[in-house]
Design an enzyme around this catalytic site. Structure first.
Site, short mmCIF file in Angstrom:
data_model
loop_
_atom_site.label_atom_id
_atom_site.label_comp_id
_atom_site.label_asym_id
_atom_site.label_seq_id
_atom_site.Cartn_x
_atom_site.Cartn_y
_atom_site.Cartn_z
N ASP A 54 47.39 54.43 -35.68
CA ASP A 54 47.44 55.90 -35.75
C ASP A 54 47.64 56.36 -37.19
OD1 ASP A 54 47.56 58.56 -34.89
OD2 ASP A 54 49.74 58.48 -34.66
N ASP A 57 43.83 56.03 -38.86
CA ASP A 57 42.64 56.81 -38.51
C ASP A 57 42.49 58.07 -39.34
OD1 ASP A 57 44.68 58.24 -37.35
OD2 ASP A 57 43.93 58.10 -35.30
N GLY A 58 43.62 58.70 -39.66
CA GLY A 58 43.56 59.89 -40.50
C GLY A 58 43.07 59.59 -41.90
N ARG A 62 39.49 60.92 -43.70
CA ARG A 62 39.39 61.57 -45.01
C ARG A 62 38.57 60.73 -45.99
NH1 ARG A 62 44.59 62.79 -43.26
NH2 ARG A 62 45.48 60.94 -44.25
N THR A 68 36.56 65.29 -37.61
CA THR A 68 35.83 65.99 -36.56
C THR A 68 36.81 66.55 -35.53
OG1 THR A 68 35.60 63.97 -35.23
CG2 THR A 68 33.82 64.48 -36.78
N ASP A 75 42.71 61.70 -31.12
CA ASP A 75 43.96 61.24 -31.72
C ASP A 75 45.16 61.85 -31.01
OD1 ASP A 75 45.57 60.02 -33.96
OD2 ASP A 75 45.99 62.13 -34.36
N ASP A 79 47.98 59.85 -28.69
CA ASP A 79 49.40 59.94 -29.04
C ASP A 79 50.23 60.39 -27.84
OD1 ASP A 79 48.85 59.18 -31.61
OD2 ASP A 79 48.94 61.21 -32.45
#
Length: 228
Positions: A54, A57-58, A62, A68, A75, A79
């Site tokens: 987790d 992925d962010g 970027r 998207t 995401d 969570d």
């Protein structure tokens, strides 16, 4: 189908790197859910790995310029479902505190859902984008260091409670390490729950603004039609 034609002619959003990471998180989470009642080692490692991904992925979104709306929702759902299923297990392990776990689930899911939904209605690609005129608490919360601390602390609290059901963990200076982690991280989990309520409050206000603006536009269109 129209979807298949669209995917062949344009970028395939569903195969973006951060979304592939999201799918891996889902698989790990499902494995973790299966083993949660019986095998804390497999369940724990799968859950922790899913949480670790987790954090990636962010950055991937970027780095590859692949932010998207689908990824944001994926995401968020992963969570929320991950935490929810862990809390379901904790309710089973600690029935005395079932109401608190139920309350935590209800607040977590409802507040984050309405906040994410409202963010998408506002045209944001991520619920983490906070406008300058919005809550100062939200702006502070979504700074990288605070967000990381809150999320990790919250996960550590529930994970420690889960592990404590099976084992006290390493004993350090006569104290169970898992119990120590649970005690230290408990305030973080409580604060994060309170911030979820702030999420809800901000979202409700923004929804009210959206509704008001849409009604104004509708009335203006009606007046324009009548004037023709």
């Amino acid at each position: 189908s129209d979807l298949l034609i669209m995917l062949t002619e344009t970028e395939n959003v569903f195969l973006f790197v951060p979304n592939l990471i999201g799918y891996a998180r889902i698989i790990l989470a499902i494995i973790s859910f299966w083993f949660m009642p019986t095998n804390y080692v497999i369940a724990g490692w799968c859950y922790i790995t899913s949480v670790f991904l987790d954090c990636l992925d962010g950055h991937a979104a970027r780095h590859f310029n692949q932010c998207t709306k689908f990824g944001a929702v994926l995401d968020q759902l992963t969570d929320r479902c991950g935490t929810m299923c862990l809390l379901v297990t904790l309710s089973y392990f600690y029935p005395k505190y079932m109401f608190l776990f139920q309350l935590s689930m209800a607040i977590d899911i409802s507040c984050h859902w309405i906040y994410t939904h409202t963010s998408l209605l506002q045209g944001k690609t991520s619920h983490k984008f906070v406008d300058a005129n919005e809550s100062a608490i939200m702006r502070l919360y979504y700074t990288k260091s605070i967000l990381f601390t809150m999320c990790v602390g919250n996960e550590l609290f529930y994970a420690a409670l889960y592990l404590l059901y099976f084992t006290p963990g390493p004993i350090i200076l006569g104290i169970s390490s898992f119990k120590f982690i649970a005690i230290v991280s408990a305030p973080v989990a409580i604060v994060k729950t309170l911030i979820s309520l702030v999420h809800c409050n901000v979202a409700v206000q923004n929804l009210g603004i959206i509704d008001t603006n849409e009604r104004k536009e509708a009335k203006q269109k009606d007046l324009a039609k009548k004037a023709e």
